[in-house]
Write an enzyme that holds these catalytic residues in place. Structure first.
Site, mmCIF file in Angstrom:
data_model
loop_
_atom_site.group_PDB
_atom_site.id
_atom_site.type_symbol
_atom_site.label_atom_id
_atom_site.label_comp_id
_atom_site.label_asym_id
_atom_site.label_seq_id
_atom_site.Cartn_x
_atom_site.Cartn_y
_atom_site.Cartn_z
ATOM 1 N N CYS A 13 56.228 42.602 39.284
ATOM 2 C CA CYS A 13 55.391 41.571 38.650
ATOM 3 C C CYS A 13 56.252 40.394 38.168
ATOM 4 C CB CYS A 13 54.627 42.183 37.473
ATOM 5 S SG CYS A 13 53.617 40.956 36.621
ATOM 6 N N GLU A 45 27.375 46.566 40.401
ATOM 7 C CA GLU A 45 28.190 45.348 40.414
ATOM 8 C C GLU A 45 27.499 44.225 39.647
ATOM 9 O OE1 GLU A 45 31.276 44.640 41.455
ATOM 10 O OE2 GLU A 45 31.438 46.792 41.740
HETATM 11 FE FE1 SF4 Z 1 52.146 42.349 35.471
HETATM 12 FE FE2 SF4 Z 1 49.780 42.667 34.312
HETATM 13 FE FE3 SF4 Z 1 51.117 44.765 35.163
HETATM 14 FE FE4 SF4 Z 1 52.014 43.421 33.055
HETATM 15 S S1 SF4 Z 1 50.108 44.558 33.156
HETATM 16 S S2 SF4 Z 1 53.235 44.177 34.738
HETATM 17 S S3 SF4 Z 1 51.433 41.340 33.601
HETATM 18 S S4 SF4 Z 1 50.297 43.113 36.433
#
Ligand code: SF4
Length: 367
Positions: A221, A46
């Site tokens: 999203c 990490e």
């Molecule tokens: Fe959303 Fe990022 Fe997935 Fe595109 S790549 S759908 S912006 S989470």
């Protein structure tokens, strides 16, 4: 920071199951720090992976583990050796904290890392997100990492308008991250979830070209649905780097063994604790501090640029080849370091190739 968190009606409830399923099917696997619950190994990876690419970390991680197989071995090492092994990874405060942290684990915790994020966060150099990663991977704690990659994923997922340059939105996003965690997860679920967050940010929801077509979150999203995911995260304050020029005096002897005059950098500031040719803030400063007979022998080599977090350095190497040993006080404070021992000295990343260029072609490789 409170670690409490639970489901919230305003957040997508299927985020965690989708992420866990995607990670197990398509996430990264087989990296040497995966499939272990050893906090020493997870912690080391990490810290190394902060600001550094996986491909670069792989070699360093293997060399570190070979030399320091456990936290006691690292705690017992000389600081110089730790810095030398870190040399080239940059952000050297990480190496100093790594060493201090190992010593704290041994001296204050009997050689065992604390088993909660809150306990881990009390150790030197372990911030909230690193503590959460170790606690989730090694102890199955239900706690979320929130590093730069995760902030990007979550702000896009939620079309989060808060300005992350401000403290309040940062705290709100942390609470969101906690609320999105899987419900009553097993330790394996927490591993897949945490790794999934890292993988999604690093390989799909990337900074400039999010691959929404391949993303398991496309259906939920909000940034994607609004048609402008790259607008997130919102952050008004941008980092301004200061430009600075440094002159580095590379001194070597014309005859005799290959060696360089290096000085140890102060314990704080740029390249703290590393070995470096004497640094001057102007070319006149070099001329002023050298015996006049040497000034005409100084050769200017090609300048190189080097970026630090807050500074843009322009490095001007100056080569001085001496035909005899200098007298005490003729050179700035420092010491001769044999070329064969350079690999045992922590060197700043841009200094290494400068010295390398002055050596017989294969000598540095043998060091
Ligand atoms: Fe959303 Fe990022 Fe997935 Fe595109 S790549 S759908 S912006 S989470």
């Amino acid at each position: 920071m409170s670690r409490a968190g639970g489901p919230r009606a305003d957040l997508p409830s299927d985020f965690a199951p989708l992420l866990i399923d995607w990670q197990r099917r398509a996430g990264r696997s087989g990296m040497p720090w995966q499939n272990t619950r050893d906090p020493y190994r997870v912690w080391l990876s990490e810290v190394m992976l902060q600001q550094t690419q996986v491909s670069t970390v792989l070699g360093y991680y293997a060399r570190f583990l070979e030399r320091f197989p456990d936290v006691r071995a690292l705690a017992a090492a000389e600081a110089d050796e730790v810095m030398a092994l870190w040399s080239g990874l940059g952000y050297y405060s990480r190496a100093r904290n790594l060493h201090r942290c190992a010593q704290a684990v041994v001296e204050q915790h009997g050689g065992a890392f604390p088993s909660t994020a809150a306990g881990l966060e009390t150790l030197p150099g372990i911030g909230a997100s690193t503590a959460a990663a170790i606690a989730a991977f090694c102890f199955g704690e239900r706690v979320s990492i929130v590093d730069g990659n995760v902030r990007r994923v979550l702000t896009r997922l939620l079309a989060f308008e808060g300005d992350l340059a401000q403290t309040k939105p940062q705290r709100e996003l942390w609470e969101v991250a906690q609320a999105l965690l899987p419900i009553e997860p097993s330790a394996d679920d927490m591993t897949a979830y945490t790794q999934g967050l890292m993988d999604l940010g690093a390989t799909v929801c990337t900074r400039s070209r999010p691959a929404c077509g391949q993303c398991p979150m496309q259906g939920i999203c909000r940034g994607y649905q609004a048609g402008e995911p790259q607008r997130f995260p919102v952050k008004t304050r941008t980092l301004k780097r200061r430009h600075e020029s440094w002159w580095l005096l590379l001194v070597k002897l014309a005859d005799g063994p290959e060696r360089f005059w290096l000085q140890r950098r102060p314990a704080s500031g740029i390249w703290a604790g590393l070995y470096c040719p004497p640094v001057f803030e102007s070319e006149q400063g070099v001329h002023r501090d050298l015996p006049p007979a040497w000034v005409d022998r100084v050769i200017a080599l090609d300048a190189v640029s080097h970026s630090l977090t807050h500074r843009e350095l322009r490095l001007h190497p100056l080569l001085l080849v001496l035909t005899s040993e200098p007298l005490p006080g003729e050179l700035p404070p420092g010491q001769w370091v044999d070329a064969g021992l350079l690999s045992q000295h922590g060197l700043p990343a841009p200094v290494k190739p400068l010295l390398q260029a002055l050596l017989a072609p294969d000598l540095f490789e043998r060091t």
